[in-house]
Every structure is written in structure tokens, then in C-alpha cells.
Scaffold this motif. Sequence first.
Motif, PDB file in Angstrom:
ATOM      1  N   TRP A 133       0.836  -1.200   0.000  1.00  0.00           N
ATOM      2  CA  TRP A 133       0.000   0.000   0.000  1.00  0.00           C
ATOM      3  C   TRP A 133       0.869   1.248   0.000  1.00  0.00           C
ATOM      4  CZ3 TRP A 133      -4.691  -1.040  -1.385  1.00  0.00           C
ATOM      5  CH2 TRP A 133      -5.319  -2.229  -0.989  1.00  0.00           C
ATOM      6  N   GLY A 134       2.021   1.180   0.640  1.00  0.00           N
ATOM      7  CA  GLY A 134       2.940   2.307   0.664  1.00  0.00           C
ATOM      8  C   GLY A 134       4.289   1.850   1.171  1.00  0.00           C
ATOM      9  N   HIS A 135       5.322   2.641   0.941  1.00  0.00           N
ATOM     10  CA  HIS A 135       6.608   2.364   1.564  1.00  0.00           C
ATOM     11  C   HIS A 135       7.415   3.655   1.681  1.00  0.00           C
ATOM     12  CE1 HIS A 135       8.656   1.562  -2.573  1.00  0.00           C
ATOM     13  NE2 HIS A 135       9.152   2.684  -2.103  1.00  0.00           N
ATOM     14  N   PHE A 136       8.413   3.598   2.548  1.00  0.00           N
ATOM     15  CA  PHE A 136       9.326   4.718   2.745  1.00  0.00           C
ATOM     16  C   PHE A 136      10.746   4.191   2.624  1.00  0.00           C
ATOM     17  CE2 PHE A 136      10.829   8.737   4.354  1.00  0.00           C
ATOM     18  CZ  PHE A 136      11.988   8.428   5.026  1.00  0.00           C
ATOM     19  N   ASN A 137      11.573   4.902   1.867  1.00  0.00           N
ATOM     20  CA  ASN A 137      12.987   4.575   1.757  1.00  0.00           C
ATOM     21  C   ASN A 137      13.781   5.838   2.032  1.00  0.00           C
ATOM     22  OD1 ASN A 137      15.680   4.329   0.339  1.00  0.00           O
ATOM     23  ND2 ASN A 137      14.914   2.240   0.077  1.00  0.00           N
ATOM     24  N   ALA A 138      14.703   5.756   2.971  1.00  0.00           N
ATOM     25  CA  ALA A 138      15.367   6.960   3.476  1.00  0.00           C
ATOM     26  C   ALA A 138      16.378   7.569   2.518  1.00  0.00           C
ATOM     27  CB  ALA A 138      16.048   6.649   4.805  1.00  0.00           C
ATOM     28  N   SER A 139      16.852   6.805   1.533  1.00  0.00           N
ATOM     29  CA  SER A 139      17.970   7.346   0.736  1.00  0.00           C
ATOM     30  C   SER A 139      17.964   6.888  -0.715  1.00  0.00           C
ATOM     31  CB  SER A 139      19.299   6.932   1.389  1.00  0.00           C
ATOM     32  OG  SER A 139      19.378   5.513   1.508  1.00  0.00           O
ATOM     33  N   ARG A 140      16.806   6.676  -1.291  1.00  0.00           N
ATOM     34  CA  ARG A 140      16.762   6.160  -2.664  1.00  0.00           C
ATOM     35  C   ARG A 140      17.129   7.216  -3.705  1.00  0.00           C
ATOM     36  NH1 ARG A 140      12.453   1.936  -3.888  1.00  0.00           N
ATOM     37  NH2 ARG A 140      14.204   0.714  -3.144  1.00  0.00           N
ATOM     38  N   PHE A 170       6.346   6.138  -1.314  1.00  0.00           N
ATOM     39  CA  PHE A 170       5.507   5.535  -2.352  1.00  0.00           C
ATOM     40  C   PHE A 170       4.109   5.307  -1.801  1.00  0.00           C
ATOM     41  CE2 PHE A 170       3.642   1.505  -3.798  1.00  0.00           C
ATOM     42  CZ  PHE A 170       3.532   1.721  -5.159  1.00  0.00           C
ATOM     43  N   ALA A 171       3.096   5.711  -2.571  1.00  0.00           N
ATOM     44  CA  ALA A 171       1.700   5.404  -2.270  1.00  0.00           C
ATOM     45  C   ALA A 171       1.133   4.673  -3.475  1.00  0.00           C
ATOM     46  CB  ALA A 171       0.900   6.676  -1.992  1.00  0.00           C
ATOM     47  N   SER A 172       0.582   3.510  -3.264  1.00  0.00           N
ATOM     48  CA  SER A 172       0.154   2.688  -4.395  1.00  0.00           C
ATOM     49  C   SER A 172      -1.048   3.286  -5.110  1.00  0.00           C
ATOM     50  CB  SER A 172      -0.178   1.268  -3.927  1.00  0.00           C
ATOM     51  OG  SER A 172      -1.432   1.234  -3.276  1.00  0.00           O
ATOM     52  N   GLY A 173      -1.136   3.009  -6.406  1.00  0.00           N
ATOM     53  CA  GLY A 173      -2.279   3.459  -7.186  1.00  0.00           C
ATOM     54  C   GLY A 173      -3.577   2.828  -6.722  1.00  0.00           C
ATOM     55  N   GLU A 174      -3.502   1.600  -6.189  1.00  0.00           N
ATOM     56  CA  GLU A 174      -4.692   0.947  -5.647  1.00  0.00           C
ATOM     57  C   GLU A 174      -5.223   1.694  -4.430  1.00  0.00           C
ATOM     58  OE1 GLU A 174      -2.164  -2.275  -7.571  1.00  0.00           O
ATOM     59  OE2 GLU A 174      -1.827  -0.485  -6.353  1.00  0.00           O
ATOM     60  N   LEU A 175      -4.310   2.220  -3.620  1.00  0.00           N
ATOM     61  CA  LEU A 175      -4.687   2.960  -2.414  1.00  0.00           C
ATOM     62  C   LEU A 175      -5.572   4.149  -2.745  1.00  0.00           C
ATOM     63  CD1 LEU A 175      -4.249   3.596   0.657  1.00  0.00           C
ATOM     64  CD2 LEU A 175      -2.238   4.919  -0.057  1.00  0.00           C
ATOM     65  N   LEU A 176      -5.348   4.776  -3.886  1.00  0.00           N
ATOM     66  CA  LEU A 176      -6.076   5.987  -4.252  1.00  0.00           C
ATOM     67  C   LEU A 176      -7.563   5.733  -4.480  1.00  0.00           C
ATOM     68  CD1 LEU A 176      -3.469   7.552  -6.698  1.00  0.00           C
ATOM     69  CD2 LEU A 176      -3.720   7.924  -4.236  1.00  0.00           C
ATOM     70  N   GLY A 177      -7.957   4.471  -4.605  1.00  0.00           N
ATOM     71  CA  GLY A 177      -9.364   4.144  -4.767  1.00  0.00           C
ATOM     72  C   GLY A 177     -10.094   3.889  -3.463  1.00  0.00           C
ATOM     73  N   LEU A 178      -9.410   4.105  -2.327  1.00  0.00           N
ATOM     74  CA  LEU A 178      -9.994   3.756  -1.034  1.00  0.00           C
ATOM     75  C   LEU A 178     -10.392   4.958  -0.190  1.00  0.00           C
ATOM     76  CD1 LEU A 178      -7.688   0.753  -0.091  1.00  0.00           C
ATOM     77  CD2 LEU A 178      -9.952   0.709  -1.137  1.00  0.00           C
ATOM     78  N   GLY A 179     -10.320   6.163  -0.734  1.00  0.00           N
ATOM     79  CA  GLY A 179     -10.790   7.334  -0.007  1.00  0.00           C
ATOM     80  C   GLY A 179      -9.708   8.028   0.794  1.00  0.00           C
ATOM     81  N   ASP A 223       8.572  -0.838   3.589  1.00  0.00           N
ATOM     82  CA  ASP A 223       7.614  -1.833   4.028  1.00  0.00           C
ATOM     83  C   ASP A 223       7.605  -2.988   3.043  1.00  0.00           C
ATOM     84  OD1 ASP A 223       6.622  -0.813   6.333  1.00  0.00           O
ATOM     85  OD2 ASP A 223       5.026   0.333   5.390  1.00  0.00           O
ATOM     86  N   ALA A 224       7.642  -4.217   3.566  1.00  0.00           N
ATOM     87  CA  ALA A 224       7.459  -5.379   2.712  1.00  0.00           C
ATOM     88  C   ALA A 224       5.975  -5.509   2.369  1.00  0.00           C
ATOM     89  CB  ALA A 224       7.952  -6.635   3.424  1.00  0.00           C
TER      90      ALA A 224
END
Length: 265
Positions: A48-55, A67-76, A201-202
Motif C-alpha cells: 500500500w505504501g513504503h518509505f525509503n530513506a535514501s533512494r 511511495f503510495a500505491s495506485g490501488e490505495l487511491l481508490g480507497l478514499g 515496508d514489505a
Amino acid sequence: MTLTTKATGSRIISVLEQAWLAVRAQHPEVPDVVVITGAGSEGAWMTWGHFNASRWRRDGRATPEMFASGELLGLGGRRVMEVLLHEAAHALAAVRGIEDVTSSNRYHNRAFLRLASEMGLKGPRERDKTIGWSACVITDATADRYRDTIKMLDAEKLPYVDHPSVAAYRQWMAEKSTGEAPAAGDAPDDDQGGQGEGEEDAPEPLPRLPRTPKGIGGSGTGRNGTRIKVGCGCRSTWVTYAFWDCGGITCDACGEAFDEVGSTS
């Protein structure tokens, strides 16, 4: 003639950046990030999302990614903010030099739970033996604090990645409308999970579908259970019926197609 479009990637990123700025306004210690989006689903798993400190790098310095997934955007908007606050908790851990995940970034330990609480999330009643204290939910008080941002996210009606998990998660959230996180496993109330590194996040299993009431749809189809167990030559996993009905799954490890093993309610 001037051409315009509302379904642009730049619009999605701009809205997510505004939401992240709202988080930083409440928690100035949370760092600026490069916001990205895309499909989060892969097989029977969802990120659904992840955080990377130094990418990323900017002006020669490491810059975090959110990162926020495109699927997440359909959930309000409320669910979007819940995930952003989850990732902000990881961001705080990176800033403070705290190890909040182990076991290849899958297991969320008590340090994560404390940071998530600081961000306005409520932890599950019990830890899950695989993902730990990951299943934190936004509280009503926190949602009220971000009500303008949540309204903005809802009003934007952003395009989203169409995937069976979106409809499944909507049903799951409706069933859990009390705002309480579901109990996550029956492991002892302590922290384990081995060592790991990194901040991302895995993926987590796709959401379970609510039980279909007896006599409503699917009569004789065997679809009254919420999930189906499928297996290949090297492993097995649980997926939602909605996902399984979309087509077969092939294992990347052994190359064999998954086949039905069983179901659960």
C-alpha cells in the motif's frame, strides 16, 4: 485549441505532496520526500505504501522516497492518510536512527508501534507473528485533525489502479467500520522476528473478503469462504476469491502455476 486532462500523473503526485505537507505541518521532524506512485500489487501481495530513506539524490544529498500505491487511491482520503501516517512513522524512525522493522522489513516492532502512536495511529490489539505491530489504524481524533486534507483527497476523485483488492478492501473496511484494528494473530505479546535492515515496508497479504451471507449469491459455487489457499511446487499462500477469479498465478521461484488447496471463512 487547448487540450486539457484531469487524469495526469502530475496531478496525482501534486495531491499526495499536499497531503504529505499536511503531515509535516503537524510533525516538522518528518522529512521532505520524493513522492512516487504506481501499482502496488504483485501476485497475492500488496504494498500500500513504503518509505525509503535514501533512494534519491538531490544537490548531492540522499533524499527519501515515499511511495503510495495506485490501488490505495481508490480507497478514499481517510485510508490514504492512514497509509501516509504509517510511512511518516517510518520516516521518523529513519530521522532518529531507530530500527523499527526487522526480518527483511516485514516485522514492525514495538519501536514502530510507539512512533505510529506519535503520528496518531492506533495499534492492533495483538501483534502478528509475521508483520508485528504493522496493522495500525487512524483514530477518529487524528482523522478530525486532518479533516481538510481528507476532504481534499476525496474531492479530487483521483484516478486509481483498478484491482480486485480495491473492492475487497472497501468491503473489509465496511465490516470494520468501528475503527478498531482487527486482532492480528495469536502470537505471544512480545517482540521477535529476527534482524533486518532498510526502511521499506514489505508487501502484505491482500485483504480478506467478508463472509458472504448464506443464500446470497454464489449458490453452489463454494465462494462462501473469504479466502482460498493456493499452492505451487514450493509454497502455498492465501488469496481472496475476487483475486483468484481474475486468473491464474505463476510462481516466480519454481515457475509452476498455483492450484487450489483449500478455503477459510
